[in-house]
Design a protein around this motif. Structure first.
Motif, PDB file in Angstrom:
ATOM      1  N   TYR A  80       3.655   7.648   6.680  1.00  0.00           N
ATOM      2  CA  TYR A  80       2.241   7.250   6.609  1.00  0.00           C
ATOM      3  C   TYR A  80       1.630   7.248   7.992  1.00  0.00           C
ATOM      4  N   TYR A 137       0.835  -1.200   0.000  1.00  0.00           N
ATOM      5  CA  TYR A 137       0.000   0.000   0.000  1.00  0.00           C
ATOM      6  C   TYR A 137       0.879   1.262   0.000  1.00  0.00           C
ATOM      7  N   LYS A 172      -2.657   7.988   5.413  1.00  0.00           N
ATOM      8  CA  LYS A 172      -2.325   9.049   4.451  1.00  0.00           C
ATOM      9  C   LYS A 172      -0.827   9.341   4.548  1.00  0.00           C
ATOM     10  N   ASN A 183       0.988   3.730  -3.049  1.00  0.00           N
ATOM     11  CA  ASN A 183       0.395   5.039  -2.798  1.00  0.00           C
ATOM     12  C   ASN A 183       1.413   6.160  -2.959  1.00  0.00           C
TER      13      ASN A 183
END
Ligand code: AMP
Length: 503
Positions: free
Chosen positions: A157, A99, A166, A103
């Motif tokens: 993150y 992820y 995020k 991302n």
């Protein structure tokens, strides 16, 4: 222009920067690396990363290297090549690593050989450049790019109130403001020596400990993994000046001290007495822990408050009276205000949301302008934490969202965990909550509605979840319920779920 962090390191040159145990965590001797070593090896790593390019131009480089000299040299190598460092977490399972890599849009992965098996397949699937830290470094060093400090430097993150974590983007300028604020407030000098026991994918370990030490020209001794015995042994040696940790670590150190012989307790306590400062943060420090630590160590822990997005904002004083249960006053370069739900300032003594402004506040959530815009009100960052000011000092009262859990200093999102749990074949519905706990701050607990005629043991549930979630996000307690408590609108009432666990 060179980054000031690098220019300063050139001045420290032959001073020791990083110490690591020689031959593993339980070793009694150390290997020392100077600032020159760090500059030299990071320039070689930058050369490899650049691969004949002039500048990485903010390409993201994800890296997974255990705590130690190689970690620091890799991070500096990425910065010196003009890249954005994206540190990965050593305890994350493949889906979490994937992820972050996807991302952040990383184009390069740097991995220690221990992580090759997990990361190489991701690099291949995503068609990314893959570099092992065991590969030989070049003798010849390329010309490194000139870097302006307004460039993006780091993406960390962090979990929020919506689904997935995020990416918090900070520039070199933001990081510099965060660390110079702490250097001033806590009077770091090049005579300091700090023991580093924190994860290196989180602001506390990266900024407050590692980068502050390197900015100050101090010595940072990195232990590869937290272990209470090792930490006590090093404290007992009596040559450390600083220690920073989360409350859970202090709880574990207290437990180890209590089981030690009285002779050993004496030398442990004497080691603490030789330090000039011990700091706690990243989660609320329970007053019992503060008091117990004071009897053991003679130190009234300095508690501070901060967040990945803002760096450190509030701190008890280095000199002068520290108050238990309070996080003190705004740090240098940081403006703090408390507001009500209409964004009006609240009077002293009235609780309000903490909002923060200053050069240390992050630039943006990575490729998420909507979330970035939502996080600010008139230029102030909205922390989502509630506090009150009493006699000029801030006291943290809690968080605005029940879906943010702080466990062992890690911030985790109940919603993100629920999303994963709902993919379990035996789980129909679930509600994840944080339940207060002296050791962990909060424990992650899950109320589960199972599919008809299904059973689930905690053990099989946890081993399933550990393959999908970082271990600190995996619920430590589960409770089977026939249905989840809901309000008239059908929304799960989390406080009632918490009560179920307390009962
Ligand atoms: P992180 O971004 O992971 O560092 O988490 C930041 C959050 O940790 C803050 O928004 C607070 O909710 C919490 N936090 C940090 N320091 C403290 C403290 N001293 N007392 C209570 N909560 C804290």
């Amino acid at each position: 222009m060179n980054l000031p962090l690098i220019t300063r390191a050139q001045e420290y040159n032959n001073k020791i920067a990083i110490l690591v145990p020689r031959g593993g965590a339980n070793a009694t001797t150390e290997e020392a690396f100077t600032y020159w070593d760090l500059l030299h090896i990071s320039s070689q790593i930058a050369t490899v990363l650049l691969n004949d390019a002039e500048d990485l131009q903010e390409e993201r480089v994800a890296f997974l290297v255990p705590p130690g000299f190689e970690y620091v040299a890799t991070q500096w190598g990425i910065w010196r090549a003009g890249g954005i460092a994206v540190p990965l977490c050593i305890s994350h399972p493949r889906p979490e690593l994937e992820y972050v890599i996807i991302n952040s849009g990383a184009s390069i992965i740097v991995a220690h050989p221990n992580f090759e098996a997990i990361l190489r397949p991701i690099a291949e699937a995503q068609n990314l450049r893959f570099i092992l830290t065991s590969e030989p470094l070049p003798d010849h060093v390329s010309r490194l790019p000139e870097l302006d400090i307004t460039r993006r430097a780091l993406i960390l993150y962090t979990s929020g109130t919506t689904g997935k974590p995020k990416g918090v983007v900070t520039t070199h300028h933001n990081i510099q403001a965060q660390l110079t604020s702490l250097i001033t407030a806590w009077e770091w000098t090049s005579d300091d020596r700090i023991l580093h026991v924190l994860p290196l994918h989180h602001i506390h370990g990266i900024v407050n400990v590692l980068t502050c030490a390197l900015w100050a020209g101090a010595e940072c001794e990195i232990v590869s993994k937290f272990d209470a015995e090792t930490v006590w042994r090093r404290i007992g040696d009596g040559d450390l000046t600083l220690f920073m940790a989360v409350p859970t670590i202090y709880v574990k150190l207290i437990a180890a001290w209590e089981t030690a012989s009285s002779d050993r307790q004496k030398s442990m306590s004497e080691g603490c007495a030789k330090m000039r400062l011990m700091v706690s943060g990243s989660a609320a420090l329970p007053v019992q822990v503060l008091e117990k630590w004071q009897t053991i160590s003679g130190h009234f822990l300095l508690e501070r408050y901060g967040m990945t997005e803002i760096g450190m904002a509030l701190s008890n004083p280095l000199h002068g009276q520290r108050l238990s249960g309070y996080v003190g006053k705004p740090l240098p370069q940081v403006e703090v205000r408390l507001v009500d739900e209409n964004a009006e300032l609240v009077p002293a003594g009235t609780p309000g949301e903490i909002q923060v402004k200053g050069p240390g506040v992050f630039l943006e959530y990575w490729q998420n302008p909507q979330a970035t815009a939502k996080a600010f009100q008139d230029g102030w960052f909205c922390t989502g934490d509630i506090a009150v000011v009493e006699n000029g000092n801030y006291r943290i009262l809690g968080r605005m969202s029940v879906d943010i859990i702080k466990t062992g200093g890690y911030k985790v999102s109940a919603l993100e965990i629920e999303e994963v749990l709902r993919s379990h074949p035996d789980i129909q519905e679930c509600a994840v909550v944080g339940v207060a706990d002296l050791e962990w701050g909060e424990r992650v607990c899950a109320a589960l509605v199972l599919q008809p005629q299904r059973e689930l043991t905690l053990e099989s549930f946890r081993s399933w979840a550990k393959e999908r979630l970082a271990v600190y996000k995996v619920p430590t307690q589960i409770l089977r319920v026939e249905e989840l408590p809901r309000n008239a609108m059908g929304k799960v009432t989390k406080p009632t779920v918490v009560e179920l666990f307390r009962a």
